[in-house]
Motif scaffolding. Sequence first.
Motif, PDB file in Angstrom:
ATOM      1  N   GLY A 143      -0.759 -19.892  -0.444  1.00  0.00           N
ATOM      2  CA  GLY A 143      -1.454 -19.045  -1.047  1.00  0.00           C
ATOM      3  C   GLY A 143      -1.543 -17.538  -0.577  1.00  0.00           C
ATOM      4  O   GLY A 143      -1.458 -16.418  -0.680  1.00  0.00           O
ATOM      5  N   VAL A 144      -1.549 -17.799   0.910  1.00  0.00           N
ATOM      6  CA  VAL A 144      -1.589 -16.531   1.830  1.00  0.00           C
ATOM      7  C   VAL A 144      -0.270 -16.039   1.862  1.00  0.00           C
ATOM      8  O   VAL A 144      -0.127 -14.604   1.797  1.00  0.00           O
ATOM      9  CB  VAL A 144      -1.884 -17.167   3.440  1.00  0.00           C
ATOM     10  N   ILE A 145       0.804 -16.811   1.853  1.00  0.00           N
ATOM     11  CA  ILE A 145       2.256 -15.995   1.717  1.00  0.00           C
ATOM     12  C   ILE A 145       1.939 -15.241   0.325  1.00  0.00           C
ATOM     13  O   ILE A 145       2.701 -14.362   0.453  1.00  0.00           O
ATOM     14  CB  ILE A 145       3.331 -16.962   1.742  1.00  0.00           C
ATOM     15  N   THR A 146       1.634 -15.734  -0.580  1.00  0.00           N
ATOM     16  CA  THR A 146       1.638 -15.184  -1.950  1.00  0.00           C
ATOM     17  C   THR A 146       0.987 -13.771  -2.190  1.00  0.00           C
ATOM     18  O   THR A 146       1.382 -12.949  -2.532  1.00  0.00           O
ATOM     19  CB  THR A 146       0.896 -16.039  -3.091  1.00  0.00           C
ATOM     20  N   ILE A 147      -0.139 -13.709  -1.298  1.00  0.00           N
ATOM     21  CA  ILE A 147      -0.823 -12.414  -1.368  1.00  0.00           C
ATOM     22  C   ILE A 147      -0.566 -11.638  -0.391  1.00  0.00           C
ATOM     23  O   ILE A 147      -1.118 -10.369  -0.143  1.00  0.00           O
ATOM     24  CB  ILE A 147      -2.426 -12.730  -1.528  1.00  0.00           C
ATOM     25  N   VAL A 148       0.510 -11.734   0.601  1.00  0.00           N
ATOM     26  CA  VAL A 148       0.957 -10.826   1.576  1.00  0.00           C
ATOM     27  C   VAL A 148       0.936  -9.397   1.022  1.00  0.00           C
ATOM     28  O   VAL A 148       0.529  -8.537   1.369  1.00  0.00           O
ATOM     29  CB  VAL A 148       2.014 -11.226   2.147  1.00  0.00           C
ATOM     30  N   PRO A 149       1.802  -9.105  -0.265  1.00  0.00           N
ATOM     31  CA  PRO A 149       2.068  -7.689  -0.703  1.00  0.00           C
ATOM     32  C   PRO A 149       0.756  -7.048  -1.169  1.00  0.00           C
ATOM     33  O   PRO A 149       0.725  -5.940  -1.161  1.00  0.00           O
ATOM     34  CB  PRO A 149       2.787  -7.907  -1.957  1.00  0.00           C
ATOM     35  N   PHE A 150      -0.530  -7.596  -1.367  1.00  0.00           N
ATOM     36  CA  PHE A 150      -1.601  -7.100  -1.501  1.00  0.00           C
ATOM     37  C   PHE A 150      -2.366  -6.809  -0.514  1.00  0.00           C
ATOM     38  O   PHE A 150      -3.417  -6.233  -0.567  1.00  0.00           O
ATOM     39  CB  PHE A 150      -2.431  -7.875  -2.808  1.00  0.00           C
ATOM     40  N   LEU A 151      -2.054  -7.713   0.734  1.00  0.00           N
ATOM     41  CA  LEU A 151      -2.858  -7.214   1.735  1.00  0.00           C
ATOM     42  C   LEU A 151      -2.236  -6.007   2.567  1.00  0.00           C
ATOM     43  O   LEU A 151      -2.873  -5.251   3.274  1.00  0.00           O
ATOM     44  CB  LEU A 151      -2.904  -8.512   2.750  1.00  0.00           C
ATOM     45  N   ASN A 152      -0.584  -5.864   2.770  1.00  0.00           N
ATOM     46  CA  ASN A 152       0.028  -5.111   3.799  1.00  0.00           C
ATOM     47  C   ASN A 152       0.596  -4.114   2.425  1.00  0.00           C
ATOM     48  O   ASN A 152       1.534  -4.463   1.811  1.00  0.00           O
ATOM     49  CB  ASN A 152       0.872  -5.753   4.422  1.00  0.00           C
ATOM     50  N   LYS A 153      -0.075  -3.107   2.839  1.00  0.00           N
ATOM     51  CA  LYS A 153       0.604  -1.957   1.808  1.00  0.00           C
ATOM     52  C   LYS A 153       1.084  -0.750   2.490  1.00  0.00           C
ATOM     53  O   LYS A 153       0.919  -0.665   3.757  1.00  0.00           O
ATOM     54  CB  LYS A 153      -0.754  -1.490   0.694  1.00  0.00           C
ATOM     55  N   GLY A 154       1.509   0.181   1.906  1.00  0.00           N
ATOM     56  CA  GLY A 154       2.238   1.310   2.557  1.00  0.00           C
ATOM     57  C   GLY A 154       3.597   1.299   2.594  1.00  0.00           C
ATOM     58  O   GLY A 154       4.302   0.431   2.113  1.00  0.00           O
ATOM     59  N   SER A 155       4.329   2.252   3.078  1.00  0.00           N
ATOM     60  CA  SER A 155       5.683   2.449   2.825  1.00  0.00           C
ATOM     61  C   SER A 155       6.367   1.890   4.214  1.00  0.00           C
ATOM     62  O   SER A 155       7.812   2.137   4.106  1.00  0.00           O
ATOM     63  CB  SER A 155       6.148   3.889   2.532  1.00  0.00           C
ATOM     64  N   ALA A 156       5.694   1.581   5.272  1.00  0.00           N
ATOM     65  CA  ALA A 156       6.534   1.150   6.417  1.00  0.00           C
ATOM     66  C   ALA A 156       7.673  -0.009   6.095  1.00  0.00           C
ATOM     67  O   ALA A 156       6.989  -0.912   5.447  1.00  0.00           O
ATOM     68  CB  ALA A 156       5.425   0.884   7.443  1.00  0.00           C
ATOM     69  N   ARG A 157       8.454   0.050   6.573  1.00  0.00           N
ATOM     70  CA  ARG A 157       9.547  -0.921   6.480  1.00  0.00           C
ATOM     71  C   ARG A 157       9.631  -1.941   7.816  1.00  0.00           C
ATOM     72  O   ARG A 157       9.930  -2.871   7.700  1.00  0.00           O
ATOM     73  CB  ARG A 157      10.706  -0.380   5.613  1.00  0.00           C
ATOM     74  N   ARG A 158      10.138  -0.972   8.738  1.00  0.00           N
ATOM     75  CA  ARG A 158      10.842  -1.547   9.799  1.00  0.00           C
ATOM     76  C   ARG A 158       9.482  -2.469  10.582  1.00  0.00           C
ATOM     77  O   ARG A 158       8.423  -1.899  10.789  1.00  0.00           O
ATOM     78  CB  ARG A 158      11.015  -0.572  10.824  1.00  0.00           C
ATOM     79  N   PRO A 159       9.650  -3.573  11.363  1.00  0.00           N
ATOM     80  CA  PRO A 159       8.826  -4.156  12.068  1.00  0.00           C
ATOM     81  C   PRO A 159       8.134  -3.248  13.357  1.00  0.00           C
ATOM     82  O   PRO A 159       6.912  -3.250  13.408  1.00  0.00           O
ATOM     83  CB  PRO A 159       9.509  -5.111  12.948  1.00  0.00           C
ATOM     84  N   VAL A 160       9.000  -2.381  13.590  1.00  0.00           N
ATOM     85  CA  VAL A 160       8.502  -1.553  14.868  1.00  0.00           C
ATOM     86  C   VAL A 160       7.395  -0.547  14.171  1.00  0.00           C
ATOM     87  O   VAL A 160       6.514  -0.242  14.971  1.00  0.00           O
ATOM     88  CB  VAL A 160       9.425  -0.405  15.534  1.00  0.00           C
ATOM     89  N   GLU A 161       7.369  -0.142  12.935  1.00  0.00           N
ATOM     90  CA  GLU A 161       6.512   0.632  12.282  1.00  0.00           C
ATOM     91  C   GLU A 161       5.062  -0.142  12.328  1.00  0.00           C
ATOM     92  O   GLU A 161       4.107   0.426  12.132  1.00  0.00           O
ATOM     93  CB  GLU A 161       6.939   1.164  11.033  1.00  0.00           C
ATOM     94  N   GLN A 162       5.206  -1.492  12.124  1.00  0.00           N
ATOM     95  CA  GLN A 162       3.954  -2.246  11.867  1.00  0.00           C
ATOM     96  C   GLN A 162       3.931  -3.443  12.761  1.00  0.00           C
ATOM     97  O   GLN A 162       4.139  -4.626  12.247  1.00  0.00           O
ATOM     98  CB  GLN A 162       3.911  -2.738  10.461  1.00  0.00           C
ATOM     99  N   PRO A 163       3.536  -3.052  14.209  1.00  0.00           N
ATOM    100  CA  PRO A 163       3.729  -4.243  14.966  1.00  0.00           C
ATOM    101  C   PRO A 163       2.825  -5.549  14.646  1.00  0.00           C
ATOM    102  O   PRO A 163       3.287  -6.593  14.837  1.00  0.00           O
ATOM    103  CB  PRO A 163       3.131  -3.817  16.210  1.00  0.00           C
ATOM    104  N   PHE A 164       1.706  -5.127  13.937  1.00  0.00           N
ATOM    105  CA  PHE A 164       0.873  -6.180  13.628  1.00  0.00           C
ATOM    106  C   PHE A 164       1.379  -7.012  12.604  1.00  0.00           C
ATOM    107  O   PHE A 164       1.483  -8.324  12.823  1.00  0.00           O
ATOM    108  CB  PHE A 164      -0.559  -5.751  13.010  1.00  0.00           C
TER     109      PHE A 164
END
Lengths: 267, 253
Positions: free
Chosen positions: B160-181
């Motif tokens: 369930g947690v994996i499924t809702i990832v797109p609804f938790l993490n929004k925005g246009s950042a793509r690279r891991p460096v852009e979103q360390p968390f």
Amino acid sequence: MSLEKKDEHDHEGWMEERDLTAVEERYLAILMWLDKRLRLVDYLELLEDMYYKVNLQMPKSHTEQYGLDNKFWYWYPLYALGSFSTLAYLIAAVSGALLGFYYAPAAAASAGDPTVAYTSVTSIMVDLNFGYMLRSIHRWSAQVMTAAVFLHMLRVYFTGAYKEPRELNWIIGIVLISMTMVFGYTGYLLPWNQLSYWAGQIGVEMALSIPLAGEWVAQLMFGGFTLTQATLQRMYILHVFFLPFLVTALIAVHIGIVWMQGIAEPH
Amino acid sequence: MSDNDTPETETDGGTGIVPPDDETPTWSERKERSQGLSRLTYEYFERARREDQDLRQESSYVERDVLGFPAWPHEMIRNLALSSFFIGMVLFLSATLPPEMLPPADASSTPSVILPDWYLYWSFGLLKLGPLNPELALLGGQKLMADRTYGVLANLVVVGVITIVPFLNKGSARRPVEQPFWAAVGVFGVVFAFTIAALSVKNLVPIGSHLLFDLTFLLPFVFGFITYAVLKSMREGYMFTLNRRYYRLRPPK
């Protein structure tokens, strides 16, 4: 000019007042005859629409626009994991269909101790020409598919490819990865050897531990609370009937959406 | 099909391809006779198309002015090469590492090692989370649910947690460096998948079972924190390069 209201749909009259060649006349007559029965005009409209769409100028993709080709091709092997899992699925489908010619899902013991299912698998491996290789290909393509699917999910996660507008495809992907694992599990049970049997036992216990619906789920999926002929039969039907239909349809939708939305490219 | 043959001015540049213009019937015109929901659908389509067009016209996006990378032969040959390599790999594996056939099913003898296939180890490991099932004081030290129910629930929670990832993490950042968390969360998940798999085969892992249980939950956090620290420190340099490239391509007005 007559006072009579002109019939707009008088195609014959319209044809007469045009100066048509014999070929055009025949053509129109046939077209009208068919159109009256099959509503061809609607389809022509669709075709016309498609024609314009195909000839539209496509916008430059992100990689093209920012000259990121080097980056994209550098990561290309990771971007090919989705097609690799599809390819492995196809190999597994073909080899599995061939195995299905020789496999019998019967848990009843034949003359000796081992069951019919077990002996049919051993006879595929020992007696059948190329049978061992066939089973090996089926097993390995399944393993590789599962691995590719997992890595594909990781790639999608770490490149943020699941973000808007691709949430739906992410969810379909989760369903597909779960079904891939169920595919693997049901296939694992089919040889009906020791590991199959005890993995099946764990499955029954898992089903039974679901609150409220547990017993019902165990009955539905495993055909009872202990492993019997019914269990093997159900696993077999899941493996060769339900799952192939569902997974193939979902893969088609999954790829269709990727086609429509385009690949989420790296930045 | 115009009845009066007035020669029209050519606007298509001789290609015969004319984009839909004002005279092309719109969807609502085409479907004027339809009623209710279908009517509403086409009206919406009409609006959406207009919106799309407006967005295209006002945005600065670049249309293709050259032919794209040809699908044949370049793209096809690359795909064929990769596919053949991949199929070759599968055949090679199956020729060199054929599966073994274990002894037939026997309900009366439990094998010492019971395992599902490797890709289900994580799920199998989650079934062994009994020690984490809290004994609630509210229920007089009783557990809310049986350990095995807890394990099945853990499986559902993870999926369930994996499924809702797109609804938790929004925005246009793509690279891991852009979103360390979020990259750290990903690394946490991957490492946890491995440690929980190790937990599921604990009688094969040469570590004490208590240590293994602790490591199962400790290691993902350790790796997650390391990822976060590394990416966070890389971030500034990366963002600098990204922004420089962005402003080179679109100089500020």
